[in-house]
Design a protein around this motif. Structure first.
Motif, PDB file in Angstrom:
ATOM      1  N   ASP A  43       0.849  -1.202   0.000  1.00 42.19           N
ATOM      2  CA  ASP A  43       0.000   0.000   0.000  1.00 42.19           C
ATOM      3  C   ASP A  43       0.875   1.238   0.000  1.00 42.19           C
ATOM      4  O   ASP A  43       1.996   1.203   0.446  1.00 42.19           O
ATOM      5  N   THR A  44       0.460   2.305  -0.378  1.00 41.49           N
ATOM      6  CA  THR A  44       1.239   3.410  -0.887  1.00 41.49           C
ATOM      7  C   THR A  44       0.423   4.692  -0.795  1.00 41.49           C
ATOM      8  O   THR A  44      -0.786   4.639  -0.683  1.00 41.49           O
ATOM      9  N   ILE A  45       1.095   5.833  -0.872  1.00 41.98           N
ATOM     10  CA  ILE A  45       0.389   7.087  -1.138  1.00 41.98           C
ATOM     11  C   ILE A  45       0.972   7.689  -2.414  1.00 41.98           C
ATOM     12  O   ILE A  45       2.150   7.476  -2.745  1.00 41.98           O
ATOM     13  N   TYR A  46       0.123   8.408  -3.144  1.00 45.09           N
ATOM     14  CA  TYR A  46       0.581   9.144  -4.313  1.00 45.09           C
ATOM     15  C   TYR A  46       0.085  10.573  -4.170  1.00 45.09           C
ATOM     16  O   TYR A  46      -1.040  10.817  -3.724  1.00 45.09           O
ATOM     17  N   LEU A  47       0.914  11.536  -4.574  1.00 46.86           N
ATOM     18  CA  LEU A  47       0.500  12.932  -4.581  1.00 46.86           C
ATOM     19  C   LEU A  47       1.108  13.635  -5.780  1.00 46.86           C
ATOM     20  O   LEU A  47       2.138  13.220  -6.313  1.00 46.86           O
ATOM     21  N   THR A  48       0.445  14.696  -6.185  1.00 46.04           N
ATOM     22  CA  THR A  48       0.981  15.523  -7.264  1.00 46.04           C
ATOM     23  C   THR A  48       0.701  16.986  -6.950  1.00 46.04           C
ATOM     24  O   THR A  48      -0.325  17.329  -6.373  1.00 46.04           O
ATOM     25  N   THR A  49       1.665  17.844  -7.317  1.00 43.80           N
ATOM     26  CA  THR A  49       1.557  19.277  -7.051  1.00 43.80           C
ATOM     27  C   THR A  49       1.985  20.058  -8.283  1.00 43.80           C
ATOM     28  O   THR A  49       2.724  19.545  -9.138  1.00 43.80           O
ATOM     29  N   ALA A  50       1.534  21.309  -8.355  1.00 46.76           N
ATOM     30  CA  ALA A  50       1.936  22.203  -9.448  1.00 46.76           C
ATOM     31  C   ALA A  50       1.946  23.631  -8.925  1.00 46.76           C
ATOM     32  O   ALA A  50       1.116  23.997  -8.083  1.00 46.76           O
ATOM     33  N   ASP A  51       2.893  24.428  -9.407  1.00 47.41           N
ATOM     34  CA  ASP A  51       3.003  25.796  -8.885  1.00 47.41           C
ATOM     35  C   ASP A  51       2.772  26.833  -9.985  1.00 47.41           C
ATOM     36  O   ASP A  51       2.581  26.503 -11.159  1.00 47.41           O
ATOM     37  N   LYS A  52       2.809  28.103  -9.570  1.00 50.57           N
ATOM     38  CA  LYS A  52       2.503  29.213 -10.481  1.00 50.57           C
ATOM     39  C   LYS A  52       3.527  29.375 -11.592  1.00 50.57           C
ATOM     40  O   LYS A  52       3.243  29.989 -12.625  1.00 50.57           O
ATOM     41  N   ASP A  53       4.728  28.818 -11.403  1.00 51.44           N
ATOM     42  CA  ASP A  53       5.776  28.935 -12.413  1.00 51.44           C
ATOM     43  C   ASP A  53       5.729  27.811 -13.449  1.00 51.44           C
ATOM     44  O   ASP A  53       6.545  27.791 -14.375  1.00 51.44           O
ATOM     45  N   GLY A  54       4.815  26.867 -13.266  1.00 49.98           N
ATOM     46  CA  GLY A  54       4.680  25.779 -14.231  1.00 49.98           C
ATOM     47  C   GLY A  54       5.404  24.505 -13.846  1.00 49.98           C
ATOM     48  O   GLY A  54       5.400  23.540 -14.617  1.00 49.98           O
ATOM     49  N   ASN A  55       6.035  24.465 -12.676  1.00 49.67           N
ATOM     50  CA  ASN A  55       6.676  23.234 -12.218  1.00 49.67           C
ATOM     51  C   ASN A  55       5.615  22.247 -11.742  1.00 49.67           C
ATOM     52  O   ASN A  55       4.620  22.647 -11.123  1.00 49.67           O
ATOM     53  N   MET A  56       5.839  20.969 -11.995  1.00 52.49           N
ATOM     54  CA  MET A  56       4.884  19.936 -11.588  1.00 52.49           C
ATOM     55  C   MET A  56       5.656  18.752 -11.006  1.00 52.49           C
ATOM     56  O   MET A  56       6.736  18.415 -11.488  1.00 52.49           O
ATOM     57  N   VAL A  57       5.071  18.136  -9.980  1.00 52.78           N
ATOM     58  CA  VAL A  57       5.710  17.021  -9.298  1.00 52.78           C
ATOM     59  C   VAL A  57       4.768  15.830  -9.272  1.00 52.78           C
ATOM     60  O   VAL A  57       3.590  15.962  -8.905  1.00 52.78           O
ATOM     61  N   SER A  58       5.294  14.675  -9.653  1.00 56.21           N
ATOM     62  CA  SER A  58       4.591  13.396  -9.541  1.00 56.21           C
ATOM     63  C   SER A  58       5.378  12.548  -8.550  1.00 56.21           C
ATOM     64  O   SER A  58       6.499  12.139  -8.837  1.00 56.21           O
ATOM     65  N   LEU A  59       4.810  12.320  -7.352  1.00 59.85           N
ATOM     66  CA  LEU A  59       5.576  11.700  -6.266  1.00 59.85           C
ATOM     67  C   LEU A  59       4.799  10.553  -5.640  1.00 59.85           C
ATOM     68  O   LEU A  59       3.596  10.694  -5.356  1.00 59.85           O
ATOM     69  N   ILE A  60       5.494   9.445  -5.409  1.00 55.73           N
ATOM     70  CA  ILE A  60       4.873   8.286  -4.768  1.00 55.73           C
ATOM     71  C   ILE A  60       5.784   7.792  -3.658  1.00 55.73           C
ATOM     72  O   ILE A  60       7.008   7.820  -3.782  1.00 55.73           O
ATOM     73  N   GLN A  61       5.153   7.358  -2.550  1.00 61.60           N
ATOM     74  CA  GLN A  61       5.948   6.981  -1.368  1.00 61.60           C
ATOM     75  C   GLN A  61       5.229   5.888  -0.599  1.00 61.60           C
ATOM     76  O   GLN A  61       4.000   5.866  -0.526  1.00 61.60           O
ATOM     77  N   SER A  62       5.999   4.941  -0.039  1.00 57.93           N
ATOM     78  CA  SER A  62       5.360   3.757   0.516  1.00 57.93           C
ATOM     79  C   SER A  62       6.230   3.066   1.539  1.00 57.93           C
ATOM     80  O   SER A  62       7.461   3.161   1.511  1.00 57.93           O
ATOM     81  N   ASN A  63       5.564   2.327   2.442  1.00 56.53           N
ATOM     82  CA  ASN A  63       6.248   1.397   3.350  1.00 56.53           C
ATOM     83  C   ASN A  63       6.218  -0.031   2.823  1.00 56.53           C
ATOM     84  O   ASN A  63       6.979  -0.876   3.263  1.00 56.53           O
ATOM     85  N   TYR A  64       5.290  -0.348   1.966  1.00 52.65           N
ATOM     86  CA  TYR A  64       4.922  -1.660   1.446  1.00 52.65           C
ATOM     87  C   TYR A  64       4.069  -2.411   2.474  1.00 52.65           C
ATOM     88  O   TYR A  64       4.231  -2.257   3.669  1.00 52.65           O
ATOM     89  N   ARG A  65       3.161  -3.216   1.972  1.00 52.11           N
ATOM     90  CA  ARG A  65       2.199  -3.956   2.797  1.00 52.11           C
ATOM     91  C   ARG A  65       1.564  -3.050   3.852  1.00 52.11           C
ATOM     92  O   ARG A  65       1.546  -3.354   5.045  1.00 52.11           O
ATOM     93  N   GLY A  66       1.084  -1.910   3.405  1.00 53.90           N
ATOM     94  CA  GLY A  66       0.394  -1.004   4.300  1.00 53.90           C
ATOM     95  C   GLY A  66       1.327  -0.330   5.275  1.00 53.90           C
ATOM     96  O   GLY A  66       2.072   0.580   4.930  1.00 53.90           O
ATOM     97  N   MET A  67       1.327  -0.805   6.519  1.00 45.35           N
ATOM     98  CA  MET A  67       2.096  -0.143   7.568  1.00 45.35           C
ATOM     99  C   MET A  67       3.546  -0.591   7.611  1.00 45.35           C
ATOM    100  O   MET A  67       4.329  -0.073   8.411  1.00 45.35           O
ATOM    101  N   GLY A  68       3.936  -1.539   6.775  1.00 44.30           N
ATOM    102  CA  GLY A  68       5.332  -1.936   6.718  1.00 44.30           C
ATOM    103  C   GLY A  68       5.644  -3.177   7.521  1.00 44.30           C
ATOM    104  O   GLY A  68       4.801  -4.041   7.744  1.00 44.30           O
ATOM    105  N   SER A  69       6.879  -3.271   7.984  1.00 43.47           N
ATOM    106  CA  SER A  69       7.401  -4.490   8.606  1.00 43.47           C
ATOM    107  C   SER A  69       6.880  -4.725  10.023  1.00 43.47           C
ATOM    108  O   SER A  69       6.971  -5.842  10.544  1.00 43.47           O
ATOM    109  N   GLY A  70       6.349  -3.685  10.632  1.00 46.49           N
ATOM    110  CA  GLY A  70       5.978  -3.765  12.040  1.00 46.49           C
ATOM    111  C   GLY A  70       7.097  -3.334  12.968  1.00 46.49           C
ATOM    112  O   GLY A  70       6.861  -3.013  14.142  1.00 46.49           O
TER     113      GLY A  70
END
Length: 579
Positions: free
Chosen positions: A389-416
């Protein structure tokens, strides 16, 4: 009048208000605005995209979206906003991510007009040898506990992104997460559900109960949760920079905790960690350049699927037709056989990425598809070898920069594994290694595992068009391809493309395994017609009725007029917002 009403019902366009007014003899006044009409298009549940010109953020947590907007309004860049939002999500969505996990990003830089890729995934412990698993009668790496733990790369990823594209001080970016960690926040519905499911699995691991089970249980939907331990850790990072995490007290505490609990991740593993800036790779799909990051992630599987499907007239077949679903499932099977064989850490293998995503290779693989019958299995392609399981987010600013970012622990909460008073769980991404000798993804010390989390980006005529991602394990490349197809072939807007009912083929027990001998199975979301399901069964597919998991989607589209169109779907708790 009755004949008029019957005709209206057959077309599905007459609502209760219309009926009442029709009986009153006023049908001609309101027939074009009945209660069942949808101004925003398709018949499935959706909403209009969010529109803005100065900045946009789309995350799976509304409070994180608001933090990102605050940062943009303070003059921060899209990268600043992404870092601040990700820090908040690590606190508020521990069921999917946190600073104990890894990070990947694709950034559109308006100043140089190009994409930049970042691989901020960690490596396996140097002291854990391949022979350990055989010596301990293990034929696979466990999903939880100390053995699947690899170096967490997210924090280093933040600082790499910030050094290259940041504007505001890191202290300002981490301040919202620190405040929320100390003062508390209400736990959202979906997070509470997955948190509660994780407790029976993870509560036995040292430190988990103390951090994540206030009152001896998972917090409920709407309850206030605080994590002062994490606030202290984030404050150390804000004050001392990335080295506070990888070379300071935090690293020493992780080292102490792992040694005390039969783990292998060490201070030296953390101190020697580094992220890598890499070149994104792409394929052109009907005039749109779709960009992914190369392995150790699985992003190129989406490109392989699109290359195969480009040879068919999908628009003519229709989005919910059995013919389209069949072709999609077969293309996925072909791509995932290559995924199981070839996707791994490029530092340990010379991977045939260029050939795997080439049009001639797709032409060759496409010929294996029977348009009328599902295959029980395919073999991986034969390509010329040059010796995650994972989260994904994307952002964009007034100057035209854009970010595609994904971040995760794996298996939801991770190893424990929840070290000391640090307030976060270490990831279990090492489970993704293969213990088959000679496999590209075979476990080796100091090696990055195969990764499932993948950010995506689309450009058109050399300009940014779409920053998007879909969280959810092996779901991700399948949904990346479907988002592109929904927009390019079927004409859906950026919100509808994510809300549209999804196709999910599952064909193996582990991401790097080959397909099951019975061909796996198809899951279709509820609004696919029964006739489509029946026909797919007749074609040899095993079709299941499942409510999930179909992933979670966020996206930002940039129009030719420079307007940002934000989208965040209803399968998650998220929000798209702009200003």
């Amino acid at each position: 009048m009755a004949a008029v009403l019957r005709a209206g019902y057959r077309k599905g366009r007459v609502g209760l208000v219309t009926v009442i007014l029709a009986l009153a003899g006023t049908l001609s006044l309101v027939s074009s605005v009945s209660a069942y009409d949808r101004v925003n298009g398709e018949g499935f549940a959706s909403r209009s995209p969010v529109l803005a010109t100065q900045g946009m953020a789309a995350t799976s947590q509304p409070l994180a979206t608001q933090v990102a907007l605050d940062i943009l309004k303070q003059g921060g860049s899209a990268v600043d906003a992404a870092i601040a939002a990700n820090a908040v999500q690590g606190l508020m969505e521990p069921t999917g991510n946190g600073i104990g996990g890894d990070l990947f990003a694709i950034v559109w830089s308006a100043s140089d007009g190009k994409l930049h890729g970042l691989n901020a995934s960690g490596r396996s412990p140097k002291s854990l040898l391949f022979s350990y698993f055989a010596d301990n009668n293990l034929d696979k790496i466990p999903s939880h506990g100390p053995l699947p733990v690899s170096v967490p790369g997210a924090v280093d990823g933040w600082f790499e992104l910030h050094e290259k594209f940041g504007k505001l001080p890191m202290k300002e970016l981490l301040a919202p997460a620190i405040t929320y960690a100390n003062e508390g926040f209400p736990v959202t519905q979906l997070v509470a559900y997955y948190w509660n499911r994780s407790v029976p699995i993870l509560e036995k691991f040292p430190g988990f109960r103390e951090t994540y089970m206030p009152n001896g249980r998972a917090p409920k939907d709407g309850e206030i949760f605080r994590n002062p331990r994490l606030a202290g850790t984030l404050q150390k990072i804000a004050d001392g920079g990335r080295d506070a995490f990888y070379k300071g007290d935090i690293a020493r505490e992780i080292d102490r905790y792992m040694k005390a609990n039969n783990g292998f991740l060490s201070y030296d593993d953390l101190a020697s960690h580094k992220s890598d800036w890499i070149e994104p790779v792409s394929t052109n799909y009907r005039g749109y350049d779709v960009w992914e990051l190369p392995p150790n992630g699985q992003g190129i599987a989406a490109l392989q699927i699109l290359n195969i499907l480009e040879g068919y007239d999908l628009k003519r077949l229709g989005r919910q037709s059995a013919e389209y679903v069949h072709l999609f499932a077969e293309a996925k099977k072909l791509a995932f056989e290559d995924r199981a064989k070839y996707y791994a850490d490029p530092e340990f293998n010379q991977l045939p990425v260029e050939e795997l995503i080439s049009k001639p290779y797709a032409d060759k693989r496409r010929k294996l598809i029977n348009p009328d019958r599902a295959a029980k299995r395919y073999d991986a392609g034969n390509v010329a070898l040059r010796h995650g399981d994972t989260i994904y987010l994307t952002t964009a600013d007034k100057d035209g920069n854009m970010v595609s970012l994904i971040q995760s622990n794996y298996r939801g909460m991770g190893s424990g594994m929840t070290p000391g008073d640090l307030g976060f769980i270490l990831q279990d991404r090492g489970e993704m290694f293969s213990l088959k000798e000679g496999h590209f993804n075979q476990y080796e010390p100091g090696k990055r595992p195969f990764h499932t989390i993948i950010p995506a980006f689309v450009t058109k005529n050399g300009k940014p068009w779409l920053s998007f991602g879909v969280m959810g394990g092996a779901t991700q490349p399948q949904m990346h391809a479907q988002i592109v197809i929904n927009m390019v072939d079927f004409g859906l807007n950026v919100q509808e493309a994510g809300d549209a009912p999804r196709i999910l083929h599952s064909g193996s027990s582990q991401p790097t395994d080959e397909m099951m001998e019975d061909g796996g199975y198809l899951s279709l979301e509820d609004s696919f017609p029964m006739e489509t399901r029946r026909k797919l069964v007749q074609m040899g597919h095993q079709v299941r009725f499942e409510s999930g998991p179909y992933g979670g989607y966020q996206a930002i589209l940039k129009s030719d007029e420079g307007v940002y169109h934000g989208a965040s779907e209803s399968r998650k708790d998220g929000q798209a917002a702009g200003y």
